[in-house]
Design an enzyme around this catalytic site. Structure first.
Site, PDB file in Angstrom:
ATOM      1  N   ASP A 195       0.812  -1.223   0.000  1.00  0.00           N
ATOM      2  CA  ASP A 195       0.000   0.000   0.000  1.00  0.00           C
ATOM      3  C   ASP A 195       0.841   1.267   0.000  1.00  0.00           C
ATOM      4  O   ASP A 195       0.425   2.311   0.504  1.00  0.00           O
ATOM      5  CB  ASP A 195      -0.956   0.035   1.220  1.00  0.00           C
ATOM      6  CG  ASP A 195      -1.761  -1.241   1.328  1.00  0.00           C
ATOM      7  OD1 ASP A 195      -2.241  -1.699   0.286  1.00  0.00           O
ATOM      8  OD2 ASP A 195      -1.888  -1.777   2.442  1.00  0.00           O
TER       9      ASP A 195
ATOM     10  N   GLY B 233       1.745   2.931  -2.661  1.00  0.00           N
ATOM     11  CA  GLY B 233       1.337   3.835  -3.743  1.00  0.00           C
ATOM     12  C   GLY B 233       1.995   3.455  -5.062  1.00  0.00           C
ATOM     13  O   GLY B 233       2.231   4.315  -5.917  1.00  0.00           O
ATOM     14  N   LYS B 234       2.245   2.163  -5.222  1.00  0.00           N
ATOM     15  CA  LYS B 234       2.913   1.691  -6.451  1.00  0.00           C
ATOM     16  C   LYS B 234       2.092   1.999  -7.693  1.00  0.00           C
ATOM     17  O   LYS B 234       2.629   2.400  -8.718  1.00  0.00           O
ATOM     18  CB  LYS B 234       3.184   0.177  -6.369  1.00  0.00           C
ATOM     19  CG  LYS B 234       4.154  -0.200  -5.266  1.00  0.00           C
ATOM     20  CD  LYS B 234       4.253  -1.693  -5.083  1.00  0.00           C
ATOM     21  CE  LYS B 234       3.032  -2.335  -4.493  1.00  0.00           C
ATOM     22  NZ  LYS B 234       2.780  -2.023  -3.081  1.00  0.00           N
TER      23      LYS B 234
ATOM     24  N   LYS C 213       0.047   4.412  -8.379  1.00  0.00           N
ATOM     25  CA  LYS C 213       0.172   5.813  -8.802  1.00  0.00           C
ATOM     26  C   LYS C 213       1.501   6.023  -9.527  1.00  0.00           C
ATOM     27  O   LYS C 213       1.549   6.666 -10.577  1.00  0.00           O
ATOM     28  CB  LYS C 213       0.072   6.743  -7.579  1.00  0.00           C
ATOM     29  CG  LYS C 213       0.558   8.126  -7.935  1.00  0.00           C
ATOM     30  CD  LYS C 213       0.453   9.183  -6.887  1.00  0.00           C
ATOM     31  CE  LYS C 213       1.274  10.385  -7.367  1.00  0.00           C
ATOM     32  NZ  LYS C 213       1.064  11.596  -6.654  1.00  0.00           N
TER      33      LYS C 213
ATOM     34  N   GLY D  64      -4.218  -4.096  -4.430  1.00  0.00           N
ATOM     35  CA  GLY D  64      -5.183  -3.094  -4.879  1.00  0.00           C
ATOM     36  C   GLY D  64      -4.386  -1.865  -5.258  1.00  0.00           C
ATOM     37  O   GLY D  64      -3.951  -1.118  -4.394  1.00  0.00           O
ATOM     38  N   HIS D  65      -4.127  -1.689  -6.527  1.00  0.00           N
ATOM     39  CA  HIS D  65      -3.308  -0.557  -6.967  1.00  0.00           C
ATOM     40  C   HIS D  65      -4.222   0.591  -7.396  1.00  0.00           C
ATOM     41  O   HIS D  65      -5.011   0.457  -8.323  1.00  0.00           O
ATOM     42  CB  HIS D  65      -2.370  -0.997  -8.102  1.00  0.00           C
ATOM     43  CG  HIS D  65      -1.306  -1.937  -7.610  1.00  0.00           C
ATOM     44  ND1 HIS D  65      -0.388  -2.534  -8.423  1.00  0.00           N
ATOM     45  CD2 HIS D  65      -1.024  -2.366  -6.358  1.00  0.00           C
ATOM     46  CE1 HIS D  65       0.414  -3.286  -7.685  1.00  0.00           C
ATOM     47  NE2 HIS D  65       0.036  -3.216  -6.432  1.00  0.00           N
TER      48      HIS D  65
ATOM     49  N   GLN E  37       2.246  -5.816  -3.274  1.00  0.00           N
ATOM     50  CA  GLN E  37       2.529  -5.904  -1.841  1.00  0.00           C
ATOM     51  C   GLN E  37       3.850  -5.177  -1.530  1.00  0.00           C
ATOM     52  O   GLN E  37       4.220  -4.276  -2.259  1.00  0.00           O
ATOM     53  CB  GLN E  37       2.578  -7.368  -1.366  1.00  0.00           C
ATOM     54  CG  GLN E  37       1.219  -8.059  -1.334  1.00  0.00           C
ATOM     55  CD  GLN E  37       0.800  -8.622  -2.675  1.00  0.00           C
ATOM     56  OE1 GLN E  37       1.571  -9.286  -3.333  1.00  0.00           O
ATOM     57  NE2 GLN E  37      -0.423  -8.360  -3.064  1.00  0.00           N
TER      58      GLN E  37
ATOM     59  N   THR F 217      -9.793  -4.851   0.656  1.00  0.00           N
ATOM     60  CA  THR F 217     -10.702  -5.387   1.674  1.00  0.00           C
ATOM     61  C   THR F 217     -11.454  -4.301   2.437  1.00  0.00           C
ATOM     62  O   THR F 217     -12.399  -4.609   3.160  1.00  0.00           O
ATOM     63  CB  THR F 217      -9.897  -6.202   2.711  1.00  0.00           C
ATOM     64  OG1 THR F 217      -8.908  -5.318   3.268  1.00  0.00           O
ATOM     65  CG2 THR F 217      -9.214  -7.398   2.071  1.00  0.00           C
ATOM     66  N   GLY F 218     -11.001  -3.036   2.329  1.00  0.00           N
ATOM     67  CA  GLY F 218     -11.641  -1.948   3.067  1.00  0.00           C
ATOM     68  C   GLY F 218     -11.263  -1.921   4.539  1.00  0.00           C
ATOM     69  O   GLY F 218     -11.743  -1.085   5.300  1.00  0.00           O
TER      70      GLY F 218
ATOM     71  N   LYS G  35       2.888  10.085   0.066  1.00  0.00           N
ATOM     72  CA  LYS G  35       1.993  10.586   1.119  1.00  0.00           C
ATOM     73  C   LYS G  35       2.662  11.555   2.095  1.00  0.00           C
ATOM     74  O   LYS G  35       2.311  11.578   3.291  1.00  0.00           O
ATOM     75  CB  LYS G  35       1.374   9.400   1.857  1.00  0.00           C
ATOM     76  CG  LYS G  35       0.347   8.666   0.992  1.00  0.00           C
ATOM     77  CD  LYS G  35      -0.563   7.832   1.836  1.00  0.00           C
ATOM     78  CE  LYS G  35      -1.926   7.695   1.203  1.00  0.00           C
ATOM     79  NZ  LYS G  35      -2.856   6.890   1.983  1.00  0.00           N
TER      80      LYS G  35
ATOM     81  N   VAL H 228       2.742  14.275  -3.156  1.00  0.00           N
ATOM     82  CA  VAL H 228       2.051  15.188  -2.232  1.00  0.00           C
ATOM     83  C   VAL H 228       0.523  15.079  -2.341  1.00  0.00           C
ATOM     84  O   VAL H 228      -0.200  15.982  -1.944  1.00  0.00           O
ATOM     85  CB  VAL H 228       2.516  16.649  -2.451  1.00  0.00           C
ATOM     86  CG1 VAL H 228       3.964  16.815  -2.032  1.00  0.00           C
ATOM     87  CG2 VAL H 228       2.326  17.087  -3.904  1.00  0.00           C
TER      88      VAL H 228
HETATM   89  P1  IMP Z   1      -2.700 -12.780   1.430  1.00  0.00           P
HETATM   90  O1  IMP Z   1      -1.564 -12.568   0.508  1.00  0.00           O
HETATM   91  O2  IMP Z   1      -3.997 -12.278   0.905  1.00  0.00           O
HETATM   92  O3  IMP Z   1      -2.816 -14.191   1.937  1.00  0.00           O
HETATM   93  O4  IMP Z   1      -2.412 -11.909   2.755  1.00  0.00           O
HETATM   94  C1  IMP Z   1      -1.267 -12.145   3.548  1.00  0.00           C
HETATM   95  C2  IMP Z   1      -0.863 -10.881   4.273  1.00  0.00           C
HETATM   96  O5  IMP Z   1      -0.425  -9.932   3.313  1.00  0.00           O
HETATM   97  C3  IMP Z   1      -1.984 -10.198   5.047  1.00  0.00           C
HETATM   98  O6  IMP Z   1      -1.422  -9.531   6.165  1.00  0.00           O
HETATM   99  C4  IMP Z   1      -2.507  -9.161   4.074  1.00  0.00           C
HETATM  100  O7  IMP Z   1      -3.125  -8.076   4.722  1.00  0.00           O
HETATM  101  C5  IMP Z   1      -1.206  -8.746   3.404  1.00  0.00           C
HETATM  102  N1  IMP Z   1      -1.421  -8.254   2.038  1.00  0.00           N
HETATM  103  C6  IMP Z   1      -1.677  -8.985   0.936  1.00  0.00           C
HETATM  104  N2  IMP Z   1      -1.785  -8.179  -0.137  1.00  0.00           N
HETATM  105  C7  IMP Z   1      -1.591  -6.933   0.294  1.00  0.00           C
HETATM  106  C8  IMP Z   1      -1.555  -5.660  -0.341  1.00  0.00           C
HETATM  107  O8  IMP Z   1      -1.699  -5.516  -1.559  1.00  0.00           O
HETATM  108  N3  IMP Z   1      -1.322  -4.587   0.451  1.00  0.00           N
HETATM  109  C9  IMP Z   1      -1.095  -4.713   1.790  1.00  0.00           C
HETATM  110  N4  IMP Z   1      -1.113  -5.875   2.423  1.00  0.00           N
HETATM  111  C10 IMP Z   1      -1.357  -6.975   1.690  1.00  0.00           C
END
Ligand code: IMP
Length: 422
Positions: A12, A14-15, A17, A39-40, A223, A300-301, A330, A412
């Protein structure tokens, strides 16, 4: 020539962007690992887009986007992403190419993820429950289904055998997972038909030829480094190599073809899901970061945990990845803090250390902070490096000194245009 773009924290950063900002300099954008757990987020022209599997170069006319062999694809989520792109008139068939060797996430992989997490109880990973772990397990266990299998007539037989095995495994976990497989399968088979309309390629061959023809490739990570299956905070990690080496195995790119390694980090730290987070804040400051930074998972929100920048962890990520250029995201979220803290060491078993210990659980590690002055100015309208307040320049200089890598971009705000090059 291949450049890499990676997250250096727990995801998360900001890849999405930055890939979008950089795409005009590249011919090909290629995702190399992860799946729809990512989630990009991209923002431009007043619209916000969230991509899960599709590379973040998709909105640029001239770039080819590749989903590499290291990625795992859920046809159902993929179809939804495609549906969301419908209104943008993108020539998806020629702009989006899928590796035959990418593995497929079956509906039962998602169910297995849920059963595995439920069985872990309090020790759950905090998975996004998208079936990532079970799919990579089938990959390394040599049982998986790949995109290329869909080109053969007998793929449903293979599917059935694997899904039946998964159902038996779900029973083994002995937890309450409710599902209607018939419904899930109808949706899955329908989505597979959509996926089959796209171009399946031998992506390593395609990328090899593209390099030989002098094309510029940007490999887009998902990730972050601290979620890497080998080097992250195991077992609270994802199931792929999110670090630089993952681009070699996830695309078939030889290490000596990699030039720049762009490392993206937030000016503070966030994490979703469970696991160690030494600089996590449980006070007003953490609350402010979450609120101002709108720190909720794009997939996931879930609210993200927030804390000060952890330079011990960041240095580790810079080292593992061989980062050549840093990008700080950020920065605007930190405006208004009187003082900023940066963790420069850990107290661990009575000693001050500057590396990530094997046992990095929060109860064993106390961060040692250096305090820096904050800034009050609103950064979001600034467009030039000269506009940045002195205290932010001091913050940047301190980080560069510690990390020994230049910070080339300061973000920014979420929009494409809120990007300052240095
Ligand atoms: P999984 O890869 O969905 O099994 O999640 C394993 C761990 O990686 C959990 O702590 C998730 O919240 C974290 N995670 C997976 N994908 C992302 C991402 O894109 N951003 C941030 N955390 C992630």
């Amino acid at each position: 020539m291949v450049d890499l773009l990676l997250g250096l924290q727990w995801g998360d950063e900001g890849k999405g962007k930055i890939v979008d900002v950089l795409t005009k300099d590249y011919d090909i954008i290629a995702r190399f690992q992860g799946g729809p757990n990512a989630g990009h987020t991209l923002e431009f022209d007043g619209i916000k887009h969230v991509l899960h599997t599709i590379p973040s170069g998709i909105f640029h006319k001239n770039a080819i986007n590749i989903v590499g062999n290291g990625v795992v694809i859920d046809p159902v989520i993929f179809k939804k992403e495609l549906d969301n792109l419908d209104k943008f008139n993108i020539d998806i068939v020629s702009k989006l190419l899928i590796s035959r060797k990418a593995h497929l996430i079956l509906p039962t992989h998602r169910l297995l993820d849920a059963a595995s997490e439920a069985a872990k109880g309090k020790a759950k990973i905090g998975s996004t429950l998208k079936g990532i772990g079970p799919t990579y397990m089938d990959k390394t266990g040599r049982n998986g289904m790949r995109v290329g299998d869909l080109e053969f007539g007998n793929w449903k037989k293979k599917y059935r055998a694997l899904a039946d095995k998964h159902e038996a495994m779900i029973g083994f976990y002995n937890v309450d997972v409710q599902y209607n497989l018939a419904e899930l399968e109808t949706e899955f088979f329908d989505a597979v038909e959509t996926l089959k309309k796209l171009s399946f390629i031998d992506s390593e061959e395609y990328i090899f030829k593209a390099q030989a023809n002098g094309q510029k490739i940007l490999a887009e990570g998902a990730q972050g480094s601290l979620l890497d299956i080998d080097f992250g905070t195991y077992p609270y990690v994802t199931s792929s190599n999110t670090t630089a080496a993952g681009a070699c195995t996830g695309l078939g790119v030889p290490p000596n073809k990699i030039e720049k390694v762009y490392g993206i980090f937030k000016a503070y730290t966030t994490r979703v899901g469970s696991g160690p987070f030494p600089t996590e804040l449980f006070d007003q400051d953490g609350e402010t970061m979450g609120r101002v930074g709108n720190e909720f998972g794009a997939t996931t929100g879930r609210p993200r945990r927030c804390g000060w920048l952890d330079l011990v962890a960041l240095k580790y990520a810079v080292q593992i990845n061989g980062v050549t250029d840093l990008m700080m995201m950020k920065s605007d979220v930190l405006s208004g803090f009187d003082k900023l803290k940066v963790c420069t060491a850990y107290q661990y078993k009575g000693e001050t250390i500057q590396h990530l210990p094997y046992n990095i659980e929060s109860k064993n590690v106390t961060p040692v902070y250096t305090e820096l002055k904050g800034w009050a100015a609103d950064l979001t309208k600034m467009t030039k490096a000269e506009d940045l307040p002195k205290a932010l320049n001091d913050y940047i200089a301190f980080l560069e000194q510690e990390l020994q890598v230049p910070i080339k971009i300061v973000s920014v705000g979420p929009d494409r245009l809120q990007t300052i090059r240095r």
